[in-house]
Design a protein around this motif. Structure first.
Motif, PDB file in Angstrom:
ATOM      1  N   HIS A 126       2.247   5.969  10.303  1.00  0.00           N
ATOM      2  CA  HIS A 126       3.055   5.692   9.107  1.00  0.00           C
ATOM      3  C   HIS A 126       3.228   6.958   8.264  1.00  0.00           C
ATOM      4  N   ARG A 127       2.111   7.614   8.012  1.00  0.00           N
ATOM      5  CA  ARG A 127       2.157   8.817   7.170  1.00  0.00           C
ATOM      6  C   ARG A 127       3.055   9.890   7.796  1.00  0.00           C
TER       7      ARG A 127
ATOM      8  N   ALA B 163       0.386  -8.023  12.410  1.00  0.00           N
ATOM      9  CA  ALA B 163      -0.888  -8.676  12.701  1.00  0.00           C
ATOM     10  C   ALA B 163      -0.942  -9.255  14.120  1.00  0.00           C
TER      11      ALA B 163
ATOM     12  N   VAL C  56      -0.889  -2.133   8.619  1.00  0.00           N
ATOM     13  CA  VAL C  56      -0.848  -0.897   7.826  1.00  0.00           C
ATOM     14  C   VAL C  56      -2.256  -0.417   7.457  1.00  0.00           C
ATOM     15  N   ALA C  57      -3.253  -1.304   7.617  1.00  0.00           N
ATOM     16  CA  ALA C  57      -4.619  -0.940   7.249  1.00  0.00           C
ATOM     17  C   ALA C  57      -5.385  -0.335   8.425  1.00  0.00           C
TER      18      ALA C  57
ATOM     19  N   PHE D  74      10.019   1.205   4.388  1.00  0.00           N
ATOM     20  CA  PHE D  74       9.664  -0.139   4.017  1.00  0.00           C
ATOM     21  C   PHE D  74       8.735  -0.614   5.149  1.00  0.00           C
ATOM     22  N   ALA D  75       7.423  -0.788   4.827  1.00  0.00           N
ATOM     23  CA  ALA D  75       6.402  -1.031   5.854  1.00  0.00           C
ATOM     24  C   ALA D  75       5.911  -2.466   5.874  1.00  0.00           C
ATOM     25  N   ALA D  76       5.585  -2.971   7.059  1.00  0.00           N
ATOM     26  CA  ALA D  76       5.033  -4.315   7.156  1.00  0.00           C
ATOM     27  C   ALA D  76       4.100  -4.436   8.351  1.00  0.00           C
ATOM     28  N   SER D  77       3.097  -5.290   8.211  1.00  0.00           N
ATOM     29  CA  SER D  77       2.131  -5.531   9.278  1.00  0.00           C
ATOM     30  C   SER D  77       2.512  -6.791  10.037  1.00  0.00           C
TER      31      SER D  77
ATOM     32  N   ILE E  27     -12.477   7.770  16.740  1.00  0.00           N
ATOM     33  CA  ILE E  27     -13.205   6.981  15.767  1.00  0.00           C
ATOM     34  C   ILE E  27     -13.585   7.891  14.608  1.00  0.00           C
ATOM     35  N   ALA E  28     -13.316   7.436  13.401  1.00  0.00           N
ATOM     36  CA  ALA E  28     -13.676   8.249  12.245  1.00  0.00           C
ATOM     37  C   ALA E  28     -15.169   8.545  12.290  1.00  0.00           C
TER      38      ALA E  28
ATOM     39  N   GLU F 264       0.326  -6.594   0.518  1.00  0.00           N
ATOM     40  CA  GLU F 264       1.317  -7.096   1.463  1.00  0.00           C
ATOM     41  C   GLU F 264       1.115  -8.579   1.759  1.00  0.00           C
TER      42      GLU F 264
ATOM     43  N   GLU G  51       6.651   8.966   7.406  1.00  0.00           N
ATOM     44  CA  GLU G  51       7.027   9.109   6.012  1.00  0.00           C
ATOM     45  C   GLU G  51       7.370  10.558   5.660  1.00  0.00           C
TER      46      GLU G  51
ATOM     47  N   VAL H  23       7.532  -4.855   0.999  1.00  0.00           N
ATOM     48  CA  VAL H  23       6.874  -3.755   0.298  1.00  0.00           C
ATOM     49  C   VAL H  23       7.368  -2.419   0.829  1.00  0.00           C
ATOM     50  N   PHE H  24       7.785  -1.622  -0.099  1.00  0.00           N
ATOM     51  CA  PHE H  24       8.335  -0.332   0.194  1.00  0.00           C
ATOM     52  C   PHE H  24       7.245   0.665  -0.239  1.00  0.00           C
TER      53      PHE H  24
ATOM     54  N   SER I 134      -4.779   2.269   2.234  1.00  0.00           N
ATOM     55  CA  SER I 134      -4.149   1.410   3.237  1.00  0.00           C
ATOM     56  C   SER I 134      -4.757   0.010   3.214  1.00  0.00           C
TER      57      SER I 134
ATOM     58  N   SER J 249      -1.732   3.588  10.269  1.00  0.00           N
ATOM     59  CA  SER J 249      -1.497   4.216   8.975  1.00  0.00           C
ATOM     60  C   SER J 249      -1.295   5.725   9.129  1.00  0.00           C
ATOM     61  N   GLN J 250      -1.891   6.309  10.160  1.00  0.00           N
ATOM     62  CA  GLN J 250      -1.635   7.731  10.409  1.00  0.00           C
ATOM     63  C   GLN J 250      -0.223   7.939  10.963  1.00  0.00           C
TER      64      GLN J 250
ATOM     65  N   VAL K  16      -0.761   6.722   2.240  1.00  0.00           N
ATOM     66  CA  VAL K  16      -0.822   5.502   3.033  1.00  0.00           C
ATOM     67  C   VAL K  16      -1.800   5.646   4.207  1.00  0.00           C
ATOM     68  N   ALA K  17      -2.190   6.889   4.519  1.00  0.00           N
ATOM     69  CA  ALA K  17      -3.092   7.111   5.661  1.00  0.00           C
ATOM     70  C   ALA K  17      -4.557   7.088   5.233  1.00  0.00           C
TER      71      ALA K  17
ATOM     72  N   ARG L 280      -2.591  -3.317   2.435  1.00  0.00           N
ATOM     73  CA  ARG L 280      -2.609  -4.527   3.264  1.00  0.00           C
ATOM     74  C   ARG L 280      -2.807  -5.788   2.416  1.00  0.00           C
TER      75      ARG L 280
END
Lengths: 338, 338
Positions: free
Chosen positions: B82-83, B102, B73-74, B97-100, B277-278, A86, B86, A96-97, A79, B79-80, A73-74, A83
């Motif tokens: 989240h991971r 926004a 989640v995006a 069970f994840a949700a955005s 920043i990536a 979702e 998890e 969504v799980f 991700s 998302s990091q 998910v990361a 989205r």
DNA sequence: TTGAAAGCGCTAACAT
DNA sequence: ATGTTAGCGCTTTCAA
């Protein structure tokens, strides 16, 4: 203190439990006055119905929940797909799980079963095991399954994937058109289906162009940025060195860019990567990539899943989503004159 | 065809249903032979117990599921986190069970209720509404809630956040130490708590250094890369222009970098961004940032939630996770001699 | 239009 | 060590 039940609401409103059920579920044949009285009681108690208790006796046994099992998910690709899924799910009030399989085949079965034990209505999976045949019994039991990113093995089901072969061929053709012949392919873990398909697309394209095998270097099983950087450094020290590199995955591309930067070759050697890179346009030179349509993939996967839930019983098929070449600079570096 | 129940397993094994329950749940007082017979029957039927049906009658009513409500989640930060959550959850067999949300305040309540209707054991939330008081009743009913990234308002509960004030102050001090006095602050939506805290850290630090207000430019409510780029361009055209920019968020930093690049000022004007920043290290110049410990934040948030589920009833408190200054180049550009 | 009774898949409490 | 009964929160069926 205790969470109120439908019976509590019924008692407070002074009505039968079935009337509450009708109001909560918006069923017909309830008088306006009754409906309002029940809703008032429900609000007073801060009542929230138990979705799963309801589904227990209901004919369809739906829980309005789906499972999403991806690599991680990361991971940006996953991700973004998450989205998009979702968004489609939310339109239908479906939750969504999500879970990461971390490319560990064991986790696939574990998480599939964890999902089934929670009675999800459907599953979207990036396959990680060599075979998905074990899911046939679940399909039979009416659990729809859609695969994303990779096609399943040993099972007929919907799959939504990028056009890996064509995308890799497009990247390769792009380099050939700029005069490159000595091209290196750097790929990730060969046990991953997409890695093999991208290599295939590369090989087919150089084959069509009649590039002699001796001009090519094919490196596989690069699993992270570090190993990719090492491989790129090694490849560039061969004699004669390649004039262009096609890297088949995100982290590999980053490793390649880093290595070329350190070797002072980033303005000399052409690079095209598969899978877009955040800020790729701000690098120096900006990096040319074959981008995947993550939103399109996620949206389509969700649509397929819901179509199945809505009764579509047509045979499972693979949906191939096109990729896009984004020319930013690194891929347009021409081959040096011979 | 039909999904088998515990009763089906009992019938096939020729035993009572309670024996199957004992075996499936690993309860004691079952003979070895009996256990094996039941497991064989369960495997033959491909039986998977219904977690929610079980929880219905069980005293604790646990479902081994938690809800995670984040901005998106995006989004790399979320998302990091989240991971990391998890990973802790998976150790305990708990599904996420994840949700955005926004950044839409409406969504917060909607998704909280969607979670409660599915009877999650606990909730991890990035607050989006101006007030979380509506959750008090749920806390009372024993639903543990932990907040991440931002502290709740109107509610005492655990929260895990970055040290926004100190991080922003550190970034500012870093610029001051390199001789910068005319510094611009570019921040995102001021209704977001972290944006305000980072601005506060900036202002406190320039205050301590005695920088006159006239030397500063404070821009807020930048909501995306585009508006940030525009703001940066405008700021740089002021007379005299700032010699350094502190950008308080990811997308803002990217917009700033892009604008400076286009203005040909990226090697002249110092930049420090909040939030990593990536590929920041591969940009030219490499970008200096105050990085957040996403893994630490996610892990701690999950640990707090499970501690509550394990019976911890101590008063809710905020856990502040330190940030790290990563010096890569853009933040070390000195102020020009006056 | 409303409500009472039965039962969904499972576990707690209580037999045996 | 194993089984029986009741009931969790809800919906279905059927009656009023």
């Amino acid at each position: 203190m205790r969470r109120p039940t439908m019976r509590d609401v019924a008692t407070l409103a002074g009505v039968g439990i079935k009337t509450v059920s009708r109001v909560i579920n918006g069923e017909p044949n309830v008088s306006e006055a009754m409906s309002e009285r029940v809703l008032r009681a429900a609000a007073a108690l801060d009542y929230q119905p138990d979705v799963h208790a309801g589904s227990l006796k209901r004919g369809d046994r739906r829980t309005s929940t789906i499972g999403l099992l991806v690599s991680s998910v990361a991971n940006p690709f996953d991700s973004q797909v998450h989205r998009a899924i979702e968004v489609v799910a939310a339109e239908r009030g479906v939750a969504v799980f999500a879970a990461s399989l971390a490319e560990d085949p064991e986790n696939e079965r574990t998480m599939v079963h964890a999902s089934i034990r929670r009675r999800v209505d459907g599953l979207i999976i990036t396959p990680t095991r060599p075979d998905q045949g074990y899911l046939a019994v679940e399909l039979d039991r009416g659990l729809p399954v859609v695969f994303v990113d990779r096609e399943p093995t040993g099972l007929m089901a919907d799959a939504v994937v990028s056009d890996n072969v064509a995308g890799a061929a497009m990247a390769t053709r792009h380099l050939l058109q700029r005069g490159h012949r000595r091209i290196a392919f750097l790929g990730d873990l060969d046990r991953v289906q997409t890695a093999r398909l991208r290599r295939q697309g590369f090989l087919e394209e150089v084959g069509r162009a009649g590039v002699p095998t001796v001009d090519l270097q094919i490196i596989t099983d690069l699993h992270d940025e570090e190993s990719a950087a090492l491989a790129a450094t090694r490849v560039m020290s061969s004699v004669p060195p390649p004039t262009a590199i096609f890297s088949s995955q995100n982290l590999v591309t980053i490793g390649v860019v880093r290595a070329l930067r350190e070797l002072g070759l980033s303005r000399t050697v052409a690079v095209v990567g598969f899978d877009d890179i955040a800020l790729g346009g701000l690098l120096d030179p900006p990096i040319t990539v074959v981008a995947q349509d993550t939103q399109g993939i996620g949206t389509l996967a969700a649509q397929r899943l819901f179509a199945r839930l809505d009764g579509d019983t047509s045979p499972g098929q693979t949906y191939v989503v096109p990729t896009t070449l984004i020319q930013r600079g690194s891929g347009e570096i021409p081959a040096p004159p011979r």
